[in-house]
Scaffold this active site. Structure first.
Site, PDB file in Angstrom:
ATOM      1  N   GLU A  34      -6.289  16.685 -11.965  1.00  0.00           N
ATOM      2  CA  GLU A  34      -4.966  16.046 -11.929  1.00  0.00           C
ATOM      3  C   GLU A  34      -4.503  15.862 -13.362  1.00  0.00           C
ATOM      4  OE1 GLU A  34      -4.705  12.207 -10.003  1.00  0.00           O
ATOM      5  OE2 GLU A  34      -2.520  12.299 -10.053  1.00  0.00           O
ATOM      6  N   CYS A 230      -2.214  11.531  -7.041  1.00  0.00           N
ATOM      7  CA  CYS A 230      -0.908  10.907  -6.828  1.00  0.00           C
ATOM      8  C   CYS A 230       0.220  11.693  -7.475  1.00  0.00           C
ATOM      9  CB  CYS A 230      -0.913   9.484  -7.376  1.00  0.00           C
ATOM     10  SG  CYS A 230      -1.944   8.363  -6.448  1.00  0.00           S
ATOM     11  N   ASN A 361      -1.392  14.063  -0.261  1.00  0.00           N
ATOM     12  CA  ASN A 361      -2.567  13.670  -1.051  1.00  0.00           C
ATOM     13  C   ASN A 361      -3.335  12.537  -0.394  1.00  0.00           C
ATOM     14  OD1 ASN A 361      -4.404  13.142  -3.231  1.00  0.00           O
ATOM     15  ND2 ASN A 361      -3.020  11.515  -3.905  1.00  0.00           N
ATOM     16  N   GLU A 362      -2.838  11.345  -0.554  1.00  0.00           N
ATOM     17  CA  GLU A 362      -3.620  10.162  -0.177  1.00  0.00           C
ATOM     18  C   GLU A 362      -2.714   9.266   0.642  1.00  0.00           C
ATOM     19  OE1 GLU A 362      -6.605   8.036  -3.217  1.00  0.00           O
ATOM     20  OE2 GLU A 362      -4.584   7.279  -3.336  1.00  0.00           O
TER      21      GLU A 362
HETATM   22  O1  AHR Z   1      -7.906   9.823  -9.432  1.00  0.00           O
HETATM   23  C1  AHR Z   1      -6.909   8.901  -9.732  1.00  0.00           C
HETATM   24  C2  AHR Z   1      -6.037   8.574  -8.529  1.00  0.00           C
HETATM   25  O2  AHR Z   1      -6.802   7.949  -7.554  1.00  0.00           O
HETATM   26  C3  AHR Z   1      -5.466   9.756  -7.813  1.00  0.00           C
HETATM   27  O3  AHR Z   1      -4.301  10.207  -8.383  1.00  0.00           O
HETATM   28  C4  AHR Z   1      -5.200   9.222  -6.452  1.00  0.00           C
HETATM   29  O4  AHR Z   1      -5.220  10.217  -5.466  1.00  0.00           O
HETATM   30  C5  AHR Z   1      -6.233   8.154  -6.281  1.00  0.00           C
HETATM   31  O5  AHR Z   1      -5.679   6.967  -5.871  1.00  0.00           O
END
Ligand code: AHR
Length: 647
Positions: A34, A230, A361-362
């Site tokens: 990322e 994120c 993603n999450e």
């Molecule tokens: O790894 C850091 C962050 O942690 C990532 O962007 C996210 O997916 C998670 O909350």
């Protein structure tokens, strides 16, 4: 050093080497990338100039005026948004005096790392004004302002053109800056002012930092997940990651603010933007270079739920879905297809053979499920063979996790191939969860442990450290991942990179500054597992039970059918040395020798650093094997890998 050996009798463990329980997926141990902590711009993307096209909110951020020998002039930012919306701004540099030189200085990303004897390639898009013939001098200066390299060039035309010149640095400097001066009278327009080292990964012009890529390649990762995290979601939907804006010519890639710019008030990073010099083509190319399956994750119509949580109305998801369909064509389509041609024109006519795609993603909540279903339907209709990755949100337990885990698993109107779980938890959690997957449904979706790392203080605390206790506990947990390789098919530590002066989130697997990069103890744990994966899991038992923390032993084993080896991983989390006998059953002939690789530290709070990058790193020795028993002394707080030839 004297080692305190446990007084108890050495227990016997049985390895049933001819009773494979699972195939280890080639994707088992992978990487999560990322653009956080200056991971891309200012990190692996080797561009040294910050804000090269004046597109930051403050167009002159990173730049300042420079006058020498009585030079006078002006700098004016122009905006041609109507004709070039992707890269609207450029700089007009006007020289107003015959005396001296006039121009500007770029500070780089926390300075520029420059190495003695290395070649540096400067380039700029420029056009002279009517009647102007300004000569440009480029200098790299050290922290004292002394020149350590440079060159000159004179843009010749009145139309935009790219000009390049190279030079060699005479000294090594972690905090260099670049000076650009004009001499003569008149005006010149400048854009995409760029400086790259020549020694990028594979010497690609405009490429990636070779030392950082090498650390990844050394891990022989099974996959590369990109671009996050994120960052996929964006703080707002407008600031989400849009892959189509990251391909094609670098000067046509639209810069956006990095969502980590403002995320943490305790770690503000106002100069953090995404130039997308590292874009989707480069991610696929990097995956291919390091032998990793590309695993892109796309926005599913939801902005980060820790921020605005904006969602796209369900009946307006089409552009998002089209992006996903087009991405598969970009990666896998023939060079004659619309998006396959974009890939081919960028230098890769052959498909990248992408097999996985993450939808969101999450995310969490019903809104995710609704959107996932719409994506799944459209993607399955056109690309039924691309494996879809869905998510259970940011936490490994709790209400949101339970809801998504249950809903995804019981879904009858959409396929769920792989579920992405995230866990940023204390070290103890990792030691206590080596059995997490023992009772997962063997016939259900596969698990992607897509982001995990032990936190020494708390999630997102700036005081978290990459200490040995964290890495050791992750190793204990990873024996449980390996033992359950029939369910868990992909895993990756997160985040990957952090710049020592530009990070927002810690812990991280690899730390860098402008000249160096080092692996943390967590890096070496990951590398030990990924370079000792084997092909099939075999049971390691103590009193007929898996070894999941009894007396602080954790163990897993695989055989490698390609190399005819037994690979045994044993973690001793106790503060005492422990003896152990491993009785290998089911192999006619064990060869008398093997290797024992050991990763250990007697200090649980020890870390690696720029000064001592390998304070905690593996050592290897030969071991003798008597008959079918491997006897070993496991140091306190140690991760051990034994490789033994089986025939
Ligand atoms: O790894 C850091 C962050 O942690 C990532 O962007 C996210 O997916 C998670 O909350």
């Amino acid at each position: 050093m004297s080692v305190n050996v446990s007084a108890q009798k050495a227990p016997s463990f049985v390895v049933k080497a001819n009773q494979p329980t699972a195939t280890v997926a080639p994707t088992m141990w992978g990487l999560f990338f990322e653009d956080i902590n200056l991971g891309a711009d200012g990190g692996i993307y080797a561009e040294l100039v910050k804000n090269r096209s004046f597109e930051f909110y403050n167009p002159m951020m990173g730049w300042k005026e420079e006058k020498r020998g009585g030079g006078e002039g002006s700098l004016l930012v122009h905006n041609r948004n109507e004709i070039n919306p992707a890269n609207p701004r450029y700089l007009r540099l006007q020289v107003k005096s015959d005396q001296g030189e006039y121009g500007l200085i770029n500070e780089g990303f926390r300075g520029m790392g420059v190495k003695q004897g290395n070649q540096y390639d400067f380039s700029v898009m420029a056009r002279q004004h009517e009647g102007s013939n300004l000569a440009l001098t480029i200098e790299v200066v050290n922290a004292k302002g002394e020149k350590i390299g440079g060159a000159t060039l004179t843009p010749s035309g009145k139309e935009w053109e790219k000009y390049s010149v190279s030079f060699t640095a005479s000294a090594t400097e972690p905090k260099a800056q670049m000076v650009l001066l004009a001499k003569g009278k008149g005006a010149v327009d400048l854009d995409m002012i760029s400086l790259f080292p020549k020694d990028t990964w594979k010497n690609r012009p405009g490429g990636l930092r070779a030392d950082m890529v090498q650390l990844l390649a050394d891990m022989k990762p099974g996959f590369l997940r990109f671009p996050g995290g994120c960052i996929v979601e964006g703080r707002t939907l407008d600031e989400r990651f849009q892959w189509k804006k990251t391909v094609g010519k670098p000067e046509e890639r639209e810069l956006i603010v990095n969502r980590w710019n403002t995320e943490f008030s305790h770690r503000p990073t106002p100069d953090y933007y995404q130039s997308f010099g590292l874009g989707f083509f480069e991610y696929f190319q990097l995956s291919e270079d390091i032998g990793a399956e590309p695993v892109p994750i796309l926005n599913c119509g939801m902005a980060c739920q820790f921020n605005t949580g904006e969602v796209v109305p369900l009946d307006q998801l089409d552009p998002y879905i089209q992006d996903a369909l087009d991405l598969i064509e970009f990666a896998n389509g023939p060079a004659t297809s619309k998006w396959g041609k974009v890939r081919a024109d960028m230098g890769h006519p052959a498909p990248f053979n992408m097999k996985y795609l993450g939808v969101g993603n999450e995310q969490w909540g019903e809104q995710y499920v609704e959107r996932y279903k719409v994506f799944e339907k459209a993607l399955t209709a056109k690309y039924p063979n691309v494996q879809l990755i869905s998510t259970t949100g940011p936490f490994p337990d709790g209400e949101e996790f339970e809801y998504l885990d249950k809903t995804l698993r019981s879904m009858t109107d959409a396929r769920v191939d792989v579920i992405d779980e995230h866990y940023y938890r204390p070290a103890k959690w990792f030691r206590e969860n080596a059995t997490r997957y023992d009772n997962y449904d063997r016939k259900g979706p596969k698990i992607f442990a897509g982001e995990y790392a032990a936190q020494s203080v708390a999630i997102a605390s700036p005081d978290n450290k990459n200490s040995w206790e964290m890495a050791l506990s992750e190793a204990a947990f990873m024996t449980g991942l390996e033992r359950n390789a029939d369910v868990v098919t992909m895993t990756s530590y997160a985040p990957l990179f952090a710049h020592a002066e530009g990070w927002q989130w810690t812990p991280d697997m690899i730390w860098v500054d402008n000249l160096q990069a080092y692996g943390t103890p967590n890096y070496y744990v990951q590398k030990l597992f990924s370079t000792n994966a084997g092909t099939n899991v075999v049971p390691v038992l103590r009193d007929n039970k898996a070894v999941t923390g009894q007396d602080d032993y954790f163990a897993s084993a695989t055989v490698d059918k390609k190399t005819n080896e037994l690979i045994l991983k044993v973690v001793n989390t106790s503060d005492k040395a422990q003896n152990a006998n491993f009785v290998i059953e089911g192999i006619k002939k064990l060869q008398g020798k093997g290797t024992h690789t050991e990763l250990t530290s007697q200090k649980l709070d020890q870390v690696n650093s720029f000064a001592e990058p390998k304070a905690i790193s593996p050592t290897q020795k030969q071991v003798n094997v008597k008959g079918n028993t491997v006897s070993m002394l496991l140091k306190p707080h140690s991760v051990n890998v034994f490789r033994i030839k089986t025939s």
